[in-house]
Design an enzyme around this catalytic site. Structure first.
Site, PDB file in Angstrom:
ATOM      1  N   ARG A 101      -0.861  10.410   0.296  1.00  0.00           N
ATOM      2  CA  ARG A 101      -1.321  11.109   1.488  1.00  0.00           C
ATOM      3  C   ARG A 101      -1.101  10.241   2.719  1.00  0.00           C
ATOM      4  O   ARG A 101      -1.022   9.023   2.635  1.00  0.00           O
ATOM      5  CB  ARG A 101      -2.809  11.463   1.384  1.00  0.00           C
ATOM      6  CG  ARG A 101      -3.085  12.744   0.601  1.00  0.00           C
ATOM      7  CD  ARG A 101      -3.099  12.520  -0.883  1.00  0.00           C
ATOM      8  NE  ARG A 101      -3.594  13.692  -1.604  1.00  0.00           N
ATOM      9  CZ  ARG A 101      -3.869  13.692  -2.893  1.00  0.00           C
ATOM     10  NH1 ARG A 101      -3.714  12.601  -3.601  1.00  0.00           N
ATOM     11  NH2 ARG A 101      -4.302  14.778  -3.482  1.00  0.00           N
ATOM     12  N   SER A 103      -3.091   9.425   4.911  1.00  0.00           N
ATOM     13  CA  SER A 103      -4.234   8.554   5.200  1.00  0.00           C
ATOM     14  C   SER A 103      -4.402   7.449   4.177  1.00  0.00           C
ATOM     15  O   SER A 103      -5.274   6.596   4.319  1.00  0.00           O
ATOM     16  CB  SER A 103      -5.526   9.396   5.220  1.00  0.00           C
ATOM     17  OG  SER A 103      -5.725  10.009   3.959  1.00  0.00           O
ATOM     18  N   CYS A 104      -3.577   7.448   3.125  1.00  0.00           N
ATOM     19  CA  CYS A 104      -3.805   6.544   2.003  1.00  0.00           C
ATOM     20  C   CYS A 104      -2.560   5.738   1.705  1.00  0.00           C
ATOM     21  O   CYS A 104      -1.466   6.277   1.653  1.00  0.00           O
ATOM     22  CB  CYS A 104      -4.206   7.349   0.767  1.00  0.00           C
ATOM     23  SG  CYS A 104      -4.406   6.348  -0.708  1.00  0.00           S
ATOM     24  N   GLY A 105      -2.740   4.433   1.486  1.00  0.00           N
ATOM     25  CA  GLY A 105      -1.602   3.587   1.193  1.00  0.00           C
ATOM     26  C   GLY A 105      -1.360   3.368  -0.276  1.00  0.00           C
ATOM     27  O   GLY A 105      -0.326   2.851  -0.673  1.00  0.00           O
ATOM     28  N   CYS A 107      -2.258   5.887  -2.904  1.00  0.00           N
ATOM     29  CA  CYS A 107      -2.488   7.098  -3.683  1.00  0.00           C
ATOM     30  C   CYS A 107      -1.588   7.116  -4.907  1.00  0.00           C
ATOM     31  O   CYS A 107      -0.401   6.845  -4.828  1.00  0.00           O
ATOM     32  CB  CYS A 107      -2.212   8.341  -2.829  1.00  0.00           C
ATOM     33  SG  CYS A 107      -3.408   8.586  -1.504  1.00  0.00           S
TER      34      CYS A 107
END
Length: 269
Positions: A101, A103-105, A107
């Site tokens: 995602r 927003s996520c490094g 995932c």
């Protein structure tokens, strides 16, 4: 970018219509030598920089081991294949099972050992000034065209030791913006050990990890760091500065890079 219609509500006043420009968020599938690795949700610009930066900051391969990048447009998004030089030394990509995602490094990373990995030590010797950091921070405000239009993206920039902005990349995801910056720096042949990175986001540990793998001695974030980010910065010898605003900033690790006037941080809670 697209223009969307919305309705603004305020406690003091009547509802009103508004036009809002929004950034695009596109699935980008990354593969290495034709083998699928992960799908990132990212802004569909500077895609080659994103692919190169991801390869470098994830420790998959060095720049000289990358033979090329092929980008294909498909109905559902973009497919990007990073081709590696046959026989070149390469790291093991962290196995992923889900899309990444914006927003996520991390995932989709499947094992704890792959989530938090040992970091290389960055080069020593560079000295910075608080004034140069503030100059770069102020300059960055006017170098985010996508962010200025949408107020929905992050920027990652590289500044020289005297506070001059060298390169900027933007994306809906803070990790993607930093990967794009890493790729752009590598393509331009910029000596990352001679400057510092600024990010318009919070500083989590994987942002420190990416900076360390770029051999950059300092990261500056406008928001707060996590405890693990500080720990990993100390491990890698990265100077971590956060809460960087117009009126100042806070140094959480590596204060020695600001010279003798800096207070020692070791042993302080």
């Amino acid at each position: 970018m697209r223009k969307r219609l919305g309705q603004v509500w305020r406690a003091a006043g009547e509802p009103a219509g508004v036009d809002r420009i929004t950034p695009r968020e596109t699935p980008i599938a990354l593969s290495f030598d034709g083998r699928p690795h992960t799908v990132l949700m990212a802004s569909p610009g500077d895609v080659e920089d994103l692919a190169l930066g991801f390869t470098l900051t994830e420790g998959v391969a060095r720049l000289e081991a990358i033979a090329g990048v092929e980008i294909r447009v498909q109905p559902g998004g973009l497919v990007v294949d990073i081709r590696l030089v046959e026989g070149a030394t390469r790291g093991r990509p962290r196995p992923r099972s889900l899309e990444g995602r914006s927003s996520c490094g991390l995932c989709g990373v499947q094992r704890l050992a792959d989530a938090v990995r040992p970091l290389p030590k960055v080069s020593e010797g560079q000295i910075f000034t608080h004034e140069a950091l503030q100059r770069a921070l102020i300059a960055l405000e006017g170098l985010q065209p996508l962010g200025s239009l949408t107020r929905a993206t992050h920027a990652a920039a590289f500044a020289s030791a005297d506070g001059r902005i060298v390169l900027v990349r933007e994306d809906v995801g803070r990790h993607n913006a930093l990967d794009k910056l890493g790729g752009a720096l590598a393509r331009a042949g910029v000596a990352t050990r001679d400057g510092f990175v600024l990010v318009t986001s919070r500083c989590s540990f994987e942002m420190v990890e990416k900076v360390a793998r770029l051999d950059c001695p300092m990261i500056v974030a406008i928001s707060a760091p996590t405890d693990l980010a500080i720990q990993k910065a100390q491990e890698a010898g990265v100077t971590l500065v956060a809460l960087a605003r117009a009126d100042g900033h806070t140094v959480f690790s590596g204060a020695e890079r600001f010279g003798r006037a800096s207070l020692p941080l070791e042993g302080r809670a």
